[in-house]
Scaffold this motif. Structure first.
Motif, PDB file in Angstrom:
ATOM      1  N   LEU A  14       0.836  -1.200   0.000  1.00  8.48           N
ATOM      2  CA  LEU A  14       0.000   0.000   0.000  1.00  8.48           C
ATOM      3  C   LEU A  14       0.871   1.252   0.000  1.00  8.48           C
ATOM      4  CD1 LEU A  14      -2.582  -1.141   2.677  1.00  8.48           C
ATOM      5  CD2 LEU A  14      -2.878  -1.131   0.205  1.00  8.48           C
ATOM      6  N   THR A  15       0.466   2.241  -0.780  1.00  8.19           N
ATOM      7  CA  THR A  15       1.164   3.523  -0.803  1.00  8.19           C
ATOM      8  C   THR A  15       0.152   4.650  -0.674  1.00  8.19           C
ATOM      9  OG1 THR A  15       1.077   3.691  -3.209  1.00  8.19           O
ATOM     10  CG2 THR A  15       3.051   2.674  -2.256  1.00  8.19           C
ATOM     11  N   ALA A  16       0.638   5.794  -0.255  1.00  8.02           N
ATOM     12  CA  ALA A  16      -0.206   6.984  -0.150  1.00  8.02           C
ATOM     13  C   ALA A  16       0.689   8.207  -0.308  1.00  8.02           C
ATOM     14  CB  ALA A  16      -0.914   7.018   1.205  1.00  8.02           C
ATOM     15  N   GLU A  17       0.073   9.322  -0.616  1.00  9.60           N
ATOM     16  CA  GLU A  17       0.797  10.587  -0.678  1.00  9.60           C
ATOM     17  C   GLU A  17       0.732  11.224   0.701  1.00  9.60           C
ATOM     18  OE1 GLU A  17       2.539  11.714  -3.438  1.00  9.60           O
ATOM     19  OE2 GLU A  17       2.056   9.678  -4.063  1.00  9.60           O
ATOM     20  N   ALA A  18       1.895  11.567   1.236  1.00  8.29           N
ATOM     21  CA  ALA A  18       1.964  12.158   2.572  1.00  8.29           C
ATOM     22  C   ALA A  18       2.536  13.571   2.470  1.00  8.29           C
ATOM     23  CB  ALA A  18       2.848  11.313   3.481  1.00  8.29           C
ATOM     24  N   ARG A  19       2.003  14.445   3.309  1.00  9.14           N
ATOM     25  CA  ARG A  19       2.501  15.820   3.367  1.00  9.14           C
ATOM     26  C   ARG A  19       3.371  15.986   4.605  1.00  9.14           C
ATOM     27  NH1 ARG A  19       1.469  20.032   0.667  1.00  9.14           N
ATOM     28  NH2 ARG A  19      -0.391  19.168  -0.280  1.00  9.14           N
ATOM     29  N   CYS A  20       4.498  16.650   4.433  1.00  7.06           N
ATOM     30  CA  CYS A  20       5.397  16.937   5.550  1.00  7.06           C
ATOM     31  C   CYS A  20       4.800  18.100   6.341  1.00  7.06           C
ATOM     32  CB  CYS A  20       6.793  17.295   5.043  1.00  7.06           C
ATOM     33  SG  CYS A  20       7.941  17.707   6.364  1.00  7.06           S
ATOM     34  N   THR A  21       4.493  17.857   7.624  1.00  2.00           N
ATOM     35  CA  THR A  21       3.873  18.889   8.454  1.00  2.00           C
ATOM     36  C   THR A  21       4.884  19.637   9.311  1.00  2.00           C
ATOM     37  OG1 THR A  21       3.360  17.260  10.170  1.00  2.00           O
ATOM     38  CG2 THR A  21       1.654  17.710   8.527  1.00  2.00           C
ATOM     39  N   ARG A  22       6.043  19.029   9.555  1.00  2.00           N
ATOM     40  CA  ARG A  22       7.120  19.709  10.290  1.00  2.00           C
ATOM     41  C   ARG A  22       8.406  18.913  10.109  1.00  2.00           C
ATOM     42  NH1 ARG A  22       8.055  17.439  15.904  1.00  2.00           N
ATOM     43  NH2 ARG A  22       9.306  19.149  16.615  1.00  2.00           N
ATOM     44  N   VAL A  23       9.519  19.578  10.324  1.00  2.00           N
ATOM     45  CA  VAL A  23      10.819  18.921  10.258  1.00  2.00           C
ATOM     46  C   VAL A  23      11.564  19.242  11.553  1.00  2.00           C
ATOM     47  CG1 VAL A  23      13.022  18.724   9.044  1.00  2.00           C
ATOM     48  CG2 VAL A  23      10.922  19.109   7.746  1.00  2.00           C
ATOM     49  N   ARG A  24      11.888  18.201  12.295  1.00  2.00           N
ATOM     50  CA  ARG A  24      12.658  18.358  13.530  1.00  2.00           C
ATOM     51  C   ARG A  24      14.125  18.120  13.185  1.00  2.00           C
ATOM     52  NH1 ARG A  24      14.362  14.773  17.571  1.00  2.00           N
ATOM     53  NH2 ARG A  24      13.236  13.060  16.591  1.00  2.00           N
ATOM     54  N   ILE A  25      14.955  19.076  13.542  1.00  2.00           N
ATOM     55  CA  ILE A  25      16.392  18.973  13.269  1.00  2.00           C
ATOM     56  C   ILE A  25      17.080  18.451  14.526  1.00  2.00           C
ATOM     57  CG2 ILE A  25      18.490  20.227  12.657  1.00  2.00           C
ATOM     58  CD1 ILE A  25      16.404  20.048  10.400  1.00  2.00           C
ATOM     59  N   GLU A  26      17.895  17.427  14.338  1.00  2.00           N
ATOM     60  CA  GLU A  26      18.622  16.804  15.442  1.00  2.00           C
ATOM     61  C   GLU A  26      20.110  16.879  15.125  1.00  2.00           C
ATOM     62  OE1 GLU A  26      18.597  12.314  16.251  1.00  2.00           O
ATOM     63  OE2 GLU A  26      16.851  13.093  17.315  1.00  2.00           O
ATOM     64  N   GLU A  27      20.851  17.569  15.987  1.00  2.00           N
ATOM     65  CA  GLU A  27      22.289  17.695  15.775  1.00  2.00           C
ATOM     66  C   GLU A  27      23.023  16.687  16.652  1.00  2.00           C
ATOM     67  OE1 GLU A  27      23.524  21.735  16.307  1.00  2.00           O
ATOM     68  OE2 GLU A  27      21.983  22.487  14.946  1.00  2.00           O
ATOM     69  N   ALA A  28      24.086  16.117  16.112  1.00  2.00           N
ATOM     70  CA  ALA A  28      24.871  15.118  16.846  1.00  2.00           C
ATOM     71  C   ALA A  28      26.320  15.202  16.380  1.00  2.00           C
ATOM     72  CB  ALA A  28      24.299  13.728  16.608  1.00  2.00           C
TER      73      ALA A  28
END
Length: 142
Positions: free
Chosen positions: A39-53
């Motif tokens: 199964l596939t679907a189109e998804a919208r990015c609602t936020r991007v969390r940036i993680e620094e390491a």
């Protein structure tokens, strides 16, 4: 000869154990579950969390963890954070996700690959060949 057989069995067990651990570390079970139903679907990015390491040498790097939202075939809205996000994903982007009807939270943007589908068998097979070769050498030497 007995030493070679014991070595072979121990090495084969170690290869299988290593394959299982590697598969879990690379999220193989989750990915295969997402790909299983096709199964596939189109998804919208609602936020991007940036993680620094930092890596082992102290060099900084950045992980982008996009939160994606999509609607399943039966109409449920699902939101999940992609664990292996692409850095270039931005809010509002639309991506294709693969998901399972039974557990849509296992969704991923990664496409099925031969390596991930068969990782355990591949690593165990290479380990078995190595174990057989070295056990044969042991049997001939001892």
């Amino acid at each position: 000869m007995v030493v070679a057989v014991v070595y072979f069995l121990a090495a084969l067990g170690a290869a299988a154990a290593f394959a299982g651990v590697l598969d879990r570390q690379l999220h193989g079970p989750r990915l295969r579950a997402a790909w299983k139903d096709g199964l596939t679907a189109e998804a919208r990015c609602t936020r991007v969390r940036i993680e620094e390491a930092q890596d082992a040498d102290g060099v900084p790097f950045v992980h982008a963890r996009p939160t994606l939202e999509f609607r399943t075939a039966d109409g449920r809205t699902v939101s999940f954070e992609e664990r292996r996000g692409r850095v270039e994903t931005a809010e509002g982007d639309v991506l294709t996700v693969h998901y399972s009807a039974h557990d849509p939270l296992t969704a991923t943007t990664r496409s099925p690959s031969f390596g991930m589908l068969h990782l355990k068998a591949l690593v165990t097979g290479v380990g078995a060949v190595f174990a057989a070769v070295t056990a044969t050498v042991l049997a001939l030497v001892l």
